[in-house]
Design a protein around this motif. Structure first.
Motif, PDB file in Angstrom:
ATOM      1  N   ASP A 130       0.828  -1.202   0.000  1.00 22.23           N
ATOM      2  CA  ASP A 130       0.000   0.000   0.000  1.00 22.23           C
ATOM      3  C   ASP A 130       0.867   1.258   0.000  1.00 22.23           C
ATOM      4  N   ALA A 131       1.948   1.235   0.754  1.00 21.70           N
ATOM      5  CA  ALA A 131       2.865   2.373   0.759  1.00 21.70           C
ATOM      6  C   ALA A 131       3.480   2.570  -0.625  1.00 21.70           C
ATOM      7  N   ALA A 132       3.801   1.469  -1.294  1.00 24.04           N
ATOM      8  CA  ALA A 132       4.348   1.566  -2.652  1.00 24.04           C
ATOM      9  C   ALA A 132       3.316   2.163  -3.600  1.00 24.04           C
ATOM     10  N   ASP A 133       2.067   1.744  -3.477  1.00 26.76           N
ATOM     11  CA  ASP A 133       1.008   2.319  -4.312  1.00 26.76           C
ATOM     12  C   ASP A 133       0.874   3.821  -4.069  1.00 26.76           C
ATOM     13  N   ALA A 134       0.982   4.225  -2.804  1.00 25.74           N
ATOM     14  CA  ALA A 134       0.879   5.644  -2.477  1.00 25.74           C
ATOM     15  C   ALA A 134       2.042   6.423  -3.074  1.00 25.74           C
ATOM     16  N   TYR A 135       3.239   5.866  -2.987  1.00 26.55           N
ATOM     17  CA  TYR A 135       4.410   6.542  -3.554  1.00 26.55           C
ATOM     18  C   TYR A 135       4.261   6.710  -5.071  1.00 26.55           C
ATOM     19  N   VAL A 136       3.844   5.659  -5.739  1.00 24.29           N
ATOM     20  CA  VAL A 136       3.684   5.724  -7.194  1.00 24.29           C
ATOM     21  C   VAL A 136       2.599   6.732  -7.571  1.00 24.29           C
ATOM     22  N   PHE A 137       1.524   6.760  -6.798  1.00 22.37           N
ATOM     23  CA  PHE A 137       0.464   7.737  -7.081  1.00 22.37           C
ATOM     24  C   PHE A 137       0.994   9.163  -6.922  1.00 22.37           C
ATOM     25  N   LYS A 138       1.751   9.411  -5.852  1.00 18.61           N
ATOM     26  CA  LYS A 138       2.284  10.748  -5.609  1.00 18.61           C
ATOM     27  C   LYS A 138       3.215  11.199  -6.733  1.00 18.61           C
ATOM     28  N   HIS A 139       3.913  10.259  -7.320  1.00 14.59           N
ATOM     29  CA  HIS A 139       4.920  10.594  -8.326  1.00 14.59           C
ATOM     30  C   HIS A 139       4.518  10.109  -9.717  1.00 14.59           C
ATOM     31  N   ARG A 140       3.221   9.980  -9.932  1.00 14.40           N
ATOM     32  CA  ARG A 140       2.724   9.423 -11.201  1.00 14.40           C
ATOM     33  C   ARG A 140       3.148  10.239 -12.413  1.00 14.40           C
ATOM     34  N   VAL A 141       3.463  11.531 -12.214  1.00 10.69           N
ATOM     35  CA  VAL A 141       3.896  12.358 -13.345  1.00 10.69           C
ATOM     36  C   VAL A 141       5.203  11.828 -13.930  1.00 10.69           C
ATOM     37  N   GLN A 142       5.962  11.086 -13.138  1.00 12.80           N
ATOM     38  CA  GLN A 142       7.216  10.511 -13.627  1.00 12.80           C
ATOM     39  C   GLN A 142       6.994   9.329 -14.570  1.00 12.80           C
ATOM     40  N   TYR A 143       5.771   8.807 -14.573  1.00 12.20           N
ATOM     41  CA  TYR A 143       5.477   7.607 -15.358  1.00 12.20           C
ATOM     42  C   TYR A 143       4.440   7.927 -16.436  1.00 12.20           C
ATOM     43  N   ARG A 144       4.673   9.009 -17.164  1.00 19.63           N
ATOM     44  CA  ARG A 144       3.668   9.493 -18.116  1.00 19.63           C
ATOM     45  C   ARG A 144       3.627   8.697 -19.408  1.00 19.63           C
ATOM     46  N   THR A 145       4.631   7.873 -19.637  1.00 23.33           N
ATOM     47  CA  THR A 145       4.669   7.035 -20.834  1.00 23.33           C
ATOM     48  C   THR A 145       5.016   5.610 -20.417  1.00 23.33           C
ATOM     49  N   PRO A 146       4.673   4.632 -21.244  1.00 22.15           N
ATOM     50  CA  PRO A 146       5.049   3.253 -20.899  1.00 22.15           C
ATOM     51  C   PRO A 146       6.563   3.077 -20.812  1.00 22.15           C
ATOM     52  N   GLU A 147       7.288   3.819 -21.627  1.00 21.89           N
ATOM     53  CA  GLU A 147       8.748   3.721 -21.598  1.00 21.89           C
ATOM     54  C   GLU A 147       9.305   4.210 -20.261  1.00 21.89           C
ATOM     55  N   ALA A 148       8.738   5.326 -19.765  1.00 24.95           N
ATOM     56  CA  ALA A 148       9.196   5.870 -18.486  1.00 24.95           C
ATOM     57  C   ALA A 148       8.876   4.908 -17.346  1.00 24.95           C
ATOM     58  N   ALA A 149       7.693   4.309 -17.377  1.00 28.92           N
ATOM     59  CA  ALA A 149       7.313   3.362 -16.335  1.00 28.92           C
ATOM     60  C   ALA A 149       8.205   2.125 -16.378  1.00 28.92           C
ATOM     61  N   LEU A 150       8.494   1.646 -17.573  1.00 30.78           N
ATOM     62  CA  LEU A 150       9.355   0.466 -17.702  1.00 30.78           C
ATOM     63  C   LEU A 150      10.770   0.778 -17.235  1.00 30.78           C
ATOM     64  N   ASP A 151      11.262   1.972 -17.560  1.00 29.49           N
ATOM     65  CA  ASP A 151      12.589   2.374 -17.078  1.00 29.49           C
ATOM     66  C   ASP A 151      12.627   2.406 -15.559  1.00 29.49           C
TER      67      ASP A 151
END
Length: 237
Positions: A110-131
């Motif tokens: 759950d903490a990981a989900d919260a962190y990813v949600f807070k920083h979701r702008v960093q994962y704006r493309t599939p390439e960024a998320a995969l990186d």
């Protein structure tokens, strides 16, 4: 290697049990959560009953069920109900990143989900998320980013959409747990939109049989999670 073969066999048995349950008219998740011991089926029913647990039990009763529930589904339903009572993800999002990382290091998804949600702008493309997945050694964080990546891979996505065949391959042979979870997330969505129970159970049985036949060279755990997600949807209808 043997453990993957055993997992494939267990999942095939799980599917047979589920098929028998649905064929016998046991679509009611309340019956399933009391009587079904196959973990994926029980947990799927539990996830479908979280709101009912919130209304039916006091916080103390939920805590007792989360610790001592007699089936996996009961324990999971109570755990998620307690999480909701504690303001759920909203409460975690309010925490500083260093606190979230301390929780993540202890395996808190759950903490990981919260962190990813807070920083979701960093994962704006599939390439960024995969990186990002490839750039972290934390399997817990990989899983959370993988859920987000699954949105890119799913049906109707304007960026990164994969075919169902590509997802079936990736969910068992993806190089990282994050990639496999992304495929799990997208594959569940495909099944919900386009498939019925007979199609899904037949396909998973086929894939697991192939994995078992090659002694577990591929993985099967995330495929079980995709199946569990689809069952949760069925139980929620």
């Amino acid at each position: 290697m043997k453990r993957y073969a055993i997992w494939a066999f267990a999942l095939s048995c799980c599917l047979l049990a589920a098929a028998g349950a649905f064929a016998s008219g046991y679509e009611d998740p309340r019956w399933v959560i009391e009587n079904e011991w196959t973990e994926e089926i029980s947990r799927a029913a539990g996830l479908a009953l979280v709101s009912e647990f919130l209304s039916d039990y006091t916080p103390d009763e939920l805590l007792s069920l989360a610790e001592n529930g007699t089936t996996p589904g009961k324990r999971l339903a109570a755990e998620r109900a307690l999480f909701s009572l504690g303001r759920g993800l909203t409460a975690l999002i309010d925490l500083d990143d260093d606190v979230l990382f301390a929780f993540i290091a202890k395996g808190d998804t759950d903490a990981a989900d919260a962190y990813v949600f807070k920083h979701r702008v960093q994962y704006r493309t599939p390439e960024a998320a995969l990186d990002a997945i490839e750039g972290t050694s934390s399997s817990v964080l990989q899983i959370s980013i993988g859920k987000l990546l699954g949105g890119f891979y799913g049906p109707g996505s304007p960026l990164g959409q994969k075919t169902e065949a590509e997802l079936r391959e990736l969910v068992v042979n993806g190089a990282t747990v994050g990639e496999r979870i992304a495929a799990t997330t997208a594959l569940t969505t495909y099944w919900i939109i386009y498939s019925d129970w007979a199609d899904v159970s037949s396909e998973i049985t086929r894939v697991c049989t192939e994995i078992w036949a090659i002694s577990g060279v591929a993985r099967c755990h995330e495929l079980a999670l995709a199946y569990q997600g689809y069952l949760t949807y069925l139980f929620s209808l």
